[in-house]
Scaffold this active site. Sequence first.
Site, PDB file in Angstrom:
ATOM      1  CG  HIS A  51     -13.245   7.386  -1.551  1.00 49.47           C
ATOM      2  ND1 HIS A  51     -13.168   7.782  -0.238  1.00 49.47           N
ATOM      3  CD2 HIS A  51     -12.609   6.188  -1.611  1.00 49.47           C
ATOM      4  CE1 HIS A  51     -12.528   6.862   0.461  1.00 49.47           C
ATOM      5  NE2 HIS A  51     -12.172   5.884  -0.343  1.00 49.47           N
TER       6      HIS A  51
ATOM      7  CG  PHE B  65     -10.616   5.913  -4.923  1.00 51.56           C
ATOM      8  CD1 PHE B  65     -11.903   6.293  -5.285  1.00 51.56           C
ATOM      9  CD2 PHE B  65     -10.424   4.668  -4.342  1.00 51.56           C
ATOM     10  CE1 PHE B  65     -12.983   5.439  -5.059  1.00 51.56           C
ATOM     11  CE2 PHE B  65     -11.496   3.809  -4.123  1.00 51.56           C
ATOM     12  CZ  PHE B  65     -12.777   4.197  -4.476  1.00 51.56           C
TER      13      PHE B  65
ATOM     14  CD  GLU C 252      -1.338   5.257  -2.619  1.00 52.92           C
ATOM     15  OE1 GLU C 252      -0.572   5.541  -1.662  1.00 52.92           O
ATOM     16  OE2 GLU C 252      -2.393   4.620  -2.462  1.00 52.92           O
TER      17      GLU C 252
ATOM     18  CG  ASP D  59     -10.077  11.157  -4.223  1.00 50.80           C
ATOM     19  OD1 ASP D  59     -10.773  12.118  -3.892  1.00 50.80           O
ATOM     20  OD2 ASP D  59     -10.378  10.396  -5.174  1.00 50.80           O
TER      21      ASP D  59
ATOM     22  CG  LEU E 249      -2.215   0.723   1.127  1.00 51.64           C
ATOM     23  CD1 LEU E 249      -3.154   0.286   2.246  1.00 51.64           C
ATOM     24  CD2 LEU E 249      -2.007   2.221   1.198  1.00 51.64           C
TER      25      LEU E 249
END
Lengths: 324, 365
Positions: A129, A83, A60, A85, A58
């Site tokens: 989201h 997402f 990004e 976001d 997890l």
Amino acid sequence: MPTINLVQAVNQALREEMRRDERIVILGEDVGKDGGVFRATEGLYEEFGENRVIDTPLSESGIIGTAIGMAIYGLNPVPEIQFLDFIYPAFDQIVTNLAKLRYRSGGQYSCHLVVRAPYGGGIKGGHYHSQSSEAYFCHTAGLKVVIPATPYDTKGLLLSSIRDKDPVIFLEPKKIYRSVKEEVPEGEFTVPIGKAKLAREGSDVSIIAYGAMLHVALEAAETARKNGVDVEVLDLRTLIPLDIDAVLATVKKTGRVIIVHEAPKTGGFGAEIAALISEKAIEYLKGPIIRVAGYDTPFPYTLEEFYMPSVPRIMKAIDKLMQY
Amino acid sequence: MSQSRPQVKDKVLQVAGFQKEREMKGEPSKEELIHIYRVMLLTRLFDTKSLNMQRQGRIGFYVPCTGQEASQVGSAFALRRDDWTFPTYRDVGVALIRGASLRSLVAHLMGNSNDPMKGRQMPSHWGFRTINFASVASPIASHLPVAVGVAMAMKFKNEDKVVLAYHGDGATSSGDFHSAYNFAGVYKAPIVFICENNGWAISLPVQRQTASPTLSQKATAYGFEGVRVDGNDVLAVYRATAKAVDKARRGEGPTMIECLTYRLGPHSTSDDPTRYRSREEVEEWKRRDCIEIFRSFLKKEALLSDEEDSRIRKELEEELNSAIAEEEQAPRPAIESIFEDVYSSEPWNIREQFEEAKEDFSKRM
């Protein structure tokens, strides 16, 4: 010809292209066994295995950073950010490395990859989201920014993006992932990056939109027709590089311009379009360029339908322009 | 707080056993030892000269590496030609041992028309594709996840190549350090991280950078080995790296090597280190200068004579001076270089801006 929705178009494009090009790897959170939280990568793990459909930690910045490395080394990665976001931890990788590598190395290195991310509101997702943060990426030289609005364009533009030589931020309107359906041919076809599409012809007012807002704009145009106003709707499809010719053509045709996007108004991509029109075609304008956009607030949860551009808000803009 | 003397077991140059150990597989030959020495010395000369050129206004900026030559040269010497390095802006020694030409380094510092970066990056932001030396960005640690991605791609293609990724002590506090180490551990990427712990991240001492007693222990949490070496002992660095590189090549995953060393000069030419660290500390580390230590060793082992040493120094100085003289003749890059390489092909807006700029450029040149 089978009728499919937008998320199925993403899936089909990925599957077909992965069969053709074995350098393509998909990486992201829950993209493998789970098939992605929106099911965009469903079945790909089973067909292509864990080396090509990589479930990542997890992280990004890790997803985009390692994807950049893979691209430098000749793979063709299509990372997914769950997402839009959640993309900010990877923002440094995108702005510092992805966008600048070719330029900063004097053309010695390049890294083509496609970052896929669902964007936008209308799904009761609250602040985190629902965002439409395309303007950040449009403001970064070196990136292309593509936002399809229909299943056909989604497939054709995703294939073009995967085959492009530059980094592409590919934003998918998740509100209409399943609600917009159309016939899409199986097999290979592409839609060119940098070309807008005239979604509806008209002579009184031009609405310039992209992504999920295209459909709101078309609905508003239909409502306006009943009031005797003939509205043209231009679907940009690509924000960077912008199809300036198509923008100027519609402006010159109607002389009345409304720009619709979900992103906050101030500093949004609509401001860039308005500035370009004023630089290049101000003499054709019959009234002010009006932006119907998200408000300059964080994206709200309960009252999201009032935050997002709607048919009544667009109608108000049309009336204002027609009476100007 | 100050950077204490390293306490490490793996010292090579200060112990008598080296001669015997040199017979082990992969140890450098006599010629290679002299080559390593030459490159370390060239790195030092280049560094001194570049600092001076910046002071004289001949180049705009520089990031010095004096004191860290052993960590840089010793580690990169362990690579095969087709392996890759992901350096920091301070890693001149890595570029030189990997075979970067002096002309290209000098051209880059000058940002002239021969600069492989086409004058687009400030000095010390190198990148040399021909020697698999990745392009440097300023944001600290931003290259580390990318380095891991390259290593993952090597593994994906079933190649037996290895990535050597460099970073400093400051980088260990960044998010990208974590992302990179985590991905490297999870995917057992063929990568070796060289942490040049030089004690200072601009003005922040390593003891304020982390509460960890060592930096190498951080690797443990990511599921791979972290080792500490005397970063001023070029052969200790080489040996630790060679072992880690072999391990990565065999598919046994990453290693972190913490090289305990010291930045004898400023962080960059924009920095005055007397504001934050003591003269005594610098003097203490000067007595442990990695080049002096290696030179004494080579002389003691009768591998280098005084004459040979002066001859090497003279050769290198001449080589360096002539590279500088030649590159100072080169013109600035052409105006269109601002607008090239942003995309694979030029979009209309950049074309339009180039046309505008040409007009401005012709008036001001």
